[in-house]
Design an enzyme around this catalytic site. Structure first.
Site, PDB file in Angstrom:
ATOM      1  N   ASP A   7       0.753  -0.957  -0.066  1.00  0.00           N
ATOM      2  CA  ASP A   7      -0.111  -0.014   0.027  1.00  0.00           C
ATOM      3  C   ASP A   7       0.943   1.373   0.100  1.00  0.00           C
ATOM      4  O   ASP A   7       2.182   1.162   0.257  1.00  0.00           O
ATOM      5  CB  ASP A   7      -0.910   0.091   1.322  1.00  0.00           C
ATOM      6  CG  ASP A   7      -1.821   1.371   1.360  1.00  0.00           C
ATOM      7  OD1 ASP A   7      -2.352   1.601   0.328  1.00  0.00           O
ATOM      8  OD2 ASP A   7      -1.537   1.660   2.571  1.00  0.00           O
ATOM      9  N   SER A   8       0.146   2.399  -0.198  1.00  0.00           N
ATOM     10  CA  SER A   8       1.122   3.721  -0.029  1.00  0.00           C
ATOM     11  C   SER A   8       1.348   3.962   1.398  1.00  0.00           C
ATOM     12  O   SER A   8       2.022   5.026   1.652  1.00  0.00           O
ATOM     13  CB  SER A   8       0.232   4.723  -0.637  1.00  0.00           C
ATOM     14  OG  SER A   8      -0.845   5.033   0.163  1.00  0.00           O
ATOM     15  N   CYS A  70      -4.451  -1.664  -2.036  1.00  0.00           N
ATOM     16  CA  CYS A  70      -4.719  -0.093  -2.182  1.00  0.00           C
ATOM     17  C   CYS A  70      -5.677   0.054  -3.246  1.00  0.00           C
ATOM     18  O   CYS A  70      -5.184  -0.621  -4.287  1.00  0.00           O
ATOM     19  CB  CYS A  70      -3.247   0.561  -2.250  1.00  0.00           C
ATOM     20  SG  CYS A  70      -3.324   2.487  -2.830  1.00  0.00           S
ATOM     21  N   GLU A 150      -2.419   8.793   7.742  1.00  0.00           N
ATOM     22  CA  GLU A 150      -0.995   8.278   7.807  1.00  0.00           C
ATOM     23  C   GLU A 150      -0.391   9.162   9.125  1.00  0.00           C
ATOM     24  O   GLU A 150       0.468   8.469   9.640  1.00  0.00           O
ATOM     25  CB  GLU A 150      -0.304   8.889   6.510  1.00  0.00           C
ATOM     26  CG  GLU A 150      -0.163   8.179   5.364  1.00  0.00           C
ATOM     27  CD  GLU A 150       0.448   6.698   5.452  1.00  0.00           C
ATOM     28  OE1 GLU A 150       1.549   6.740   5.961  1.00  0.00           O
ATOM     29  OE2 GLU A 150      -0.233   5.567   5.348  1.00  0.00           O
ATOM     30  N   CYS A 181     -10.892   3.190   0.303  1.00  0.00           N
ATOM     31  CA  CYS A 181      -9.574   3.571   0.227  1.00  0.00           C
ATOM     32  C   CYS A 181      -9.276   2.590   1.414  1.00  0.00           C
ATOM     33  O   CYS A 181      -9.816   2.685   2.555  1.00  0.00           O
ATOM     34  CB  CYS A 181      -9.477   5.032   0.657  1.00  0.00           C
ATOM     35  SG  CYS A 181      -7.784   5.259   1.197  1.00  0.00           S
ATOM     36  N   HIS A 183      -7.065   2.774   3.568  1.00  0.00           N
ATOM     37  CA  HIS A 183      -7.159   3.753   4.852  1.00  0.00           C
ATOM     38  C   HIS A 183      -8.170   3.871   5.681  1.00  0.00           C
ATOM     39  O   HIS A 183      -8.000   3.967   7.016  1.00  0.00           O
ATOM     40  CB  HIS A 183      -6.579   5.004   4.715  1.00  0.00           C
ATOM     41  CG  HIS A 183      -4.873   4.997   4.481  1.00  0.00           C
ATOM     42  ND1 HIS A 183      -4.405   4.391   2.900  1.00  0.00           N
ATOM     43  CD2 HIS A 183      -3.713   5.491   4.960  1.00  0.00           C
ATOM     44  CE1 HIS A 183      -2.995   4.524   2.957  1.00  0.00           C
ATOM     45  NE2 HIS A 183      -2.709   5.322   4.177  1.00  0.00           N
TER      46      HIS A 183
HETATM   47  N1  DGL Z   1      -4.782   2.973   0.880  1.00  0.00           N
HETATM   48  C1  DGL Z   1      -4.924   3.979  -0.394  1.00  0.00           C
HETATM   49  C2  DGL Z   1      -6.084   3.516  -1.170  1.00  0.00           C
HETATM   50  O1  DGL Z   1      -6.735   2.424  -0.834  1.00  0.00           O
HETATM   51  C3  DGL Z   1      -4.572   5.267  -0.240  1.00  0.00           C
HETATM   52  C4  DGL Z   1      -4.002   5.850  -1.657  1.00  0.00           C
HETATM   53  C5  DGL Z   1      -3.150   6.935  -1.261  1.00  0.00           C
HETATM   54  O2  DGL Z   1      -2.139   7.081  -0.948  1.00  0.00           O
HETATM   55  O3  DGL Z   1      -3.857   8.112  -1.618  1.00  0.00           O
HETATM   56  O4  DGL Z   1      -6.276   4.099  -2.178  1.00  0.00           O
END
Ligand code: DGL
Length: 266
Positions: A7-8, A70, A150, A181, A183
């Site tokens: 993931d990011s 992600c 984050e 998302c 997150h």
């Molecule tokens: N967890 C990522 C998602 O599902 C976040 C993406 C991001 O870094 O903006 O889209």
């Protein structure tokens, strides 16, 4: 067996958590690209390059399956990764999330909260209406949420007000809300307190897809799925390790150990 998840940043931990609940015979490598977060405000080409680099890292570490934990990376790079890494299955979160939403919604009106990029691609609408054209899908891009999660989300009135604004951009008669998302499951409690109807976390069904693929590999190759006393998880984080650990521990409810900085060329 070994599962590679990326993931990011911390968001993919929501997928890791569900995978851990369902699969007890495979170790995990988790890659959080927090140095480059948020992906949701980048362009598709850049995200594809970042994802290819991570995919190579995971393949070098001998994973049996790649999980794009992600939505943004799934929207931008699932096809590219599938094409490049043909030796392992590559699983994204959007199709699993879309099919869960279809099962949940009674009035066939589904809302999706996601990053701006995921919302702009209208990918949930495409995947859901491809599965069943009778559904209506409304997507809202929430630019500020991923960076706030984050950094460590505070459950304050101010932050709930922001969430309220995002949710109220969707039609009031949707009966199902997809956390589009990875997150967002980290702040599910606050979302639930504002949206009292059904909430879909694609992680659940994604974990089932991972289990399905590993079962297939085991059947095909004869490799045993021996239950492990303790699953080993190695975390590779490109950004601030301490921040990742503190946010991750709060969400997973356990100590996050074995966290390393991946070696990357500049
Ligand atoms: N967890 C990522 C998602 O599902 C976040 C993406 C991001 O870094 O903006 O889209």
């Amino acid at each position: 067996m070994k599962i590679g998840i990326f993931d990011s940043g911390v968001g993919g931990l929501s997928v890791l958590k569900k995978i851990k609940e369902k699969i007890n015979f495979a170790d995990i490598i988790y890659y959080g690209d927090s140095l480059n977060a948020p992906y949701g405000s980048k362009n598709i080409k850049d995200i594809q390059q970042l994802c290819l680099k991570i995919g190579e890292f995971l393949i070098d570490n001998r994973v049996d399956v790649i999980v794009i934990a992600c939505n943004t990376a799934t929207a931008a790079a699932l096809d590219v990764l599938k094409e490049r890494f043909t030796s392992v299955p590559v699983i994204g979160v959007i199709t699993p999330g879309a099919s869960m939403a279809i099962k949940q919604s009674k009035n066939k009106k589904i809302g999706v909260l996601s990053t701006p990029l995921t919302a702009n691609t209208k990918i949930y609408e495409k995947v859901i209406t491809d599965l069943n054209p009778k559904y209506q899908v409304y997507q809202k891009g929430c630019e500020l949420l991923c960076p706030m999660i984050e950094r460590g989300w505070e459950s304050s009135e101010k932050n709930k007000e922001l969430l309220k604004q995002y949710i109220s951009a969707l039609p009031t008669d949707i009966d199902t809300l997809v956390l589009g998302c990875t997150h967002y499951p980290l702040i599910r409690g606050d979302i639930e307190s504002l949206f009292g109807k059904k909430i879909v976390d694609p992680a659940e069904e994604t974990a089932m897809s991972v289990l399905f693929e590993l079962n297939k590999i085991s059947l095909k190759t004869g490799r045993k799925k021996s239950r492990k006393q303790k699953i080993n998880i190695d975390y590779f984080v490109t950004g601030d390790i301490e921040k990742f650990k503190s946010v991750g521990e709060k969400f997973l409810g356990e100590e996050v150990v074995n966290v390393y900085q991946p070696i990357t060329e500049s």
